[in-house]
Design a protein around this motif. Structure first.
Motif, short mmCIF file in Angstrom:
data_model
loop_
_atom_site.label_atom_id
_atom_site.label_comp_id
_atom_site.label_asym_id
_atom_site.label_seq_id
_atom_site.Cartn_x
_atom_site.Cartn_y
_atom_site.Cartn_z
N LEU A 211 35.00 63.38 -32.25
CA LEU A 211 34.77 64.77 -31.65
C LEU A 211 33.64 65.30 -31.82
O LEU A 211 33.11 65.87 -30.77
CB LEU A 211 35.99 65.64 -32.60
N LEU A 215 31.27 66.48 -28.53
CA LEU A 215 30.20 67.76 -28.33
C LEU A 215 28.95 67.71 -28.23
O LEU A 215 28.41 68.65 -27.71
CB LEU A 215 30.72 68.63 -29.85
N ALA A 216 28.36 66.52 -28.53
CA ALA A 216 27.15 66.31 -28.41
C ALA A 216 26.92 65.77 -26.93
O ALA A 216 25.45 65.75 -26.74
CB ALA A 216 26.60 65.25 -29.47
N ALA A 219 28.59 65.09 -20.85
CA ALA A 219 29.29 64.34 -20.05
C ALA A 219 30.79 64.26 -20.56
O ALA A 219 31.62 63.72 -19.91
CB ALA A 219 28.63 63.24 -19.59
N HIS A 221 32.05 66.80 -22.45
CA HIS A 221 32.74 68.21 -23.11
C HIS A 221 33.99 68.29 -22.35
O HIS A 221 34.98 69.00 -22.94
CB HIS A 221 31.82 69.31 -22.47
N TRP A 222 34.46 67.80 -21.35
CA TRP A 222 35.68 67.95 -20.45
C TRP A 222 36.70 67.35 -21.31
O TRP A 222 37.87 67.78 -21.18
CB TRP A 222 35.53 67.46 -18.78
N LYS A 223 36.43 66.35 -22.22
CA LYS A 223 37.50 65.71 -22.94
C LYS A 223 37.62 66.61 -24.28
O LYS A 223 38.62 66.07 -24.89
CB LYS A 223 36.95 64.46 -23.40
N TYR A 224 37.06 67.32 -24.37
CA TYR A 224 37.12 68.27 -25.71
C TYR A 224 38.17 69.55 -25.49
O TYR A 224 37.71 70.20 -24.52
CB TYR A 224 35.75 68.51 -26.34
N PRO A 226 39.02 72.98 -27.95
CA PRO A 226 39.16 73.70 -29.26
C PRO A 226 40.42 73.38 -30.09
O PRO A 226 40.26 73.40 -31.35
CB PRO A 226 38.86 75.12 -28.90
#
Lengths: 310, 310
Positions: A211, A215-216, A219, A221-224, A226
């Motif tokens: 995770l 976040l880092a 490219a 971010h769309w998989k993360y 909250p």
């Protein structure tokens, strides 16, 4: 290649309810539950282990590539024999915590299959319409037909996992569902479906790392989501729900496999091997011609002079 | 790699209605038909040609493998941006005579895509229920949603190809369908669908060879249908139906590409390049995070001590 890579039958090693020595520490037991998984102990399985092989990542990736051909040929035979009426098909159920590697399994194992014979369904949070029906209502239309390998990326097991942990349904309804699942899967099996249920098992430390990686990297971010951290905070409750679901729904016609998944390369070759074993179990055959081969060759030969434009 | 392999813009070279020099001999024209394909002449395209490249089979196969990564990254971006609300999607329509290589295109080009973002539909002879509806009734539910690449292996064009040749529908109904198709595709385009329609173009001599190969190999008998020879005997009628369908339904929002397909390797790299061009045309972007990245990193860090079993 395979003989050198695997030093045991990984299909058996990872199957819940099978006595194993070393490797995973799945215990065999008998019990009174709905399923045959009593005695199974999820907590005894090390997510960082690699049962059945002492190979490393590089060898694992080579094995994954080398076995693609066998996987494809078995699939093609399965598809071909269905054209002649054979009922056999495969349903793979994939369940896991977030970031356990489901996406990688889809893109590195199931992507090896011919698209025509693969039916993938990603089950999301149920819609309002779906919630107004029994939990199996949205699942039933997505089971594979003859000759097809169906893959459920999440499944009806969400209805006894997140729904249990988050108390989206009352306890007696959750309890009812285990039995309903066993009966549902029995019906699928009796109509020719070989069912394989896989839990990708990661440790919370490994999940945190993955995770964090998402976040880092913009490219990724769309998989993360909250919500991933919210669910993560319920880790023990989720593991208890997995333990119970596996116990109660493991069955000879619908076995569970717990695949240690801290090593992505290991989880991928292990799942590939489990699917190959399921197909080998069917042993699909090229169907014999339903026409007169010589007569067709003659008919074709009679058109040999065809030219276009004439 | 790509620069060396292609000596022209194959996306333009193979597009119907584009003026080209050498290579294909598609003529440009204007007309009064429904579509923009007037002046197009299917008979002028050599199925054995390889427009846009002077490479050989080995180089073609290398190009196919080398460009897989670009194809996948574009697809992943398309999928990712849809999660943030972008409407873009792609619909590829694949039409051809039997044994022209549709299956190979699916298994060698579309199999390079991530399964989650690919929705494949193989349209068969319409069922009794489907025949009781307008010809687009079964097609509409199968168009791709946002972020997805839809592939139609056969399509609504069967309703103006075999249905015309075999007179399964009266001439005025066939005539009506060209316009209905143009309007249907316009609606798809306006809701964010980039449409690419591909005819794989083989010669009757090449088809005879491939059908003969299927008859000679028991592992390929399941791919053979005696009806294939029946349809083959209507070759000129089929080519006339293709010519007319392309003329009448070619449109800026839904262009046709005629891909010479006697060389399987050529057809595969050409289709791959056409799909890549469609995706480049969309130019999909990684969506920006819809959450506070730093805040999420802090929330994740707060769970760093999580262990299981505890």
């Amino acid at each position: 290649m395979t003989q050198q890579f695997w030093n045991g039958d990984v299909d058996e090693l990872l199957r819940v309810g099978t006595r194993t020595e070393g490797g995973t520490r799945t215990r065999t037991g008998t019990g009174t539950g709905t399923g045959t998984g009593n005695g199974f102990d999820l907590a005894a399985i090390d997510p960082a282990s690699t049962p059945g092989t002492t190979a490393n990542k590089k060898a694992g990736q080579a094995e994954l590539a080398a076995s693609a051909q066998e996987l494809r040929e078995l699939q093609e035979r399965l598809f071909a024999q269905s054209r002649a009426g054979a009922p056999d098909r495969v349903l793979v159920v994939l369940q896991a915590m977030d970031a356990a590697g489901k996406g990688g399994i889809v893109n590195h194992v199931f992507a090896q299959l011919e698209p025509h014979g693969l039916q993938l369904t990603a089950f999301k949070s149920p819609t309002e319409e779906e919630r107004a029906h029994d939990f199996l209502w949205r699942v039933a239309p997505r089971v594979p037909g003859p000759g097809v390998i169906g893959l459920f990326d999440r499944s009806h097991y969400e209805d006894v996992l997140i729904q249990r942990v988050r108390e989206f349904a009352p306890p007696e309804e959750i309890e009812r569902r285990y039995g309903a699942i066993v009966e549902f899967e029995r019906g699928l099996a009796e109509s020719g479906t070989r069912i394989v249920k896989i839990m990708l098992h990661v440790s919370p430390e490994e999940q945190a790392e993955r995770l964090g990686d998402r976040l880092a990297d913009p490219a990724k971010h769309w998989k993360y989501n909250p919500g991933d951290v919210d669910e993560r905070q319920k880790w023990p409750e989720y593991m208890a729900a997995f333990q119970l679901a596996i116990e109660r729904t493991n069955a000879p016609h619908a076995p569970w496999f717990v695949v240690p998944a801290n090593s992505k390369w290991y989880a991928r070759v292990a799942v590939q091997r489990i699917v190959i074993a399921a197909l080998r179990g069917i042993d699909p055959q090229w169907p014999s011609a339903e026409f007169d081969v010589a007569a067709e060759q003659a008919r074709l030969a009679a058109t040999a002079g065809l030219r276009w434009p004439g």
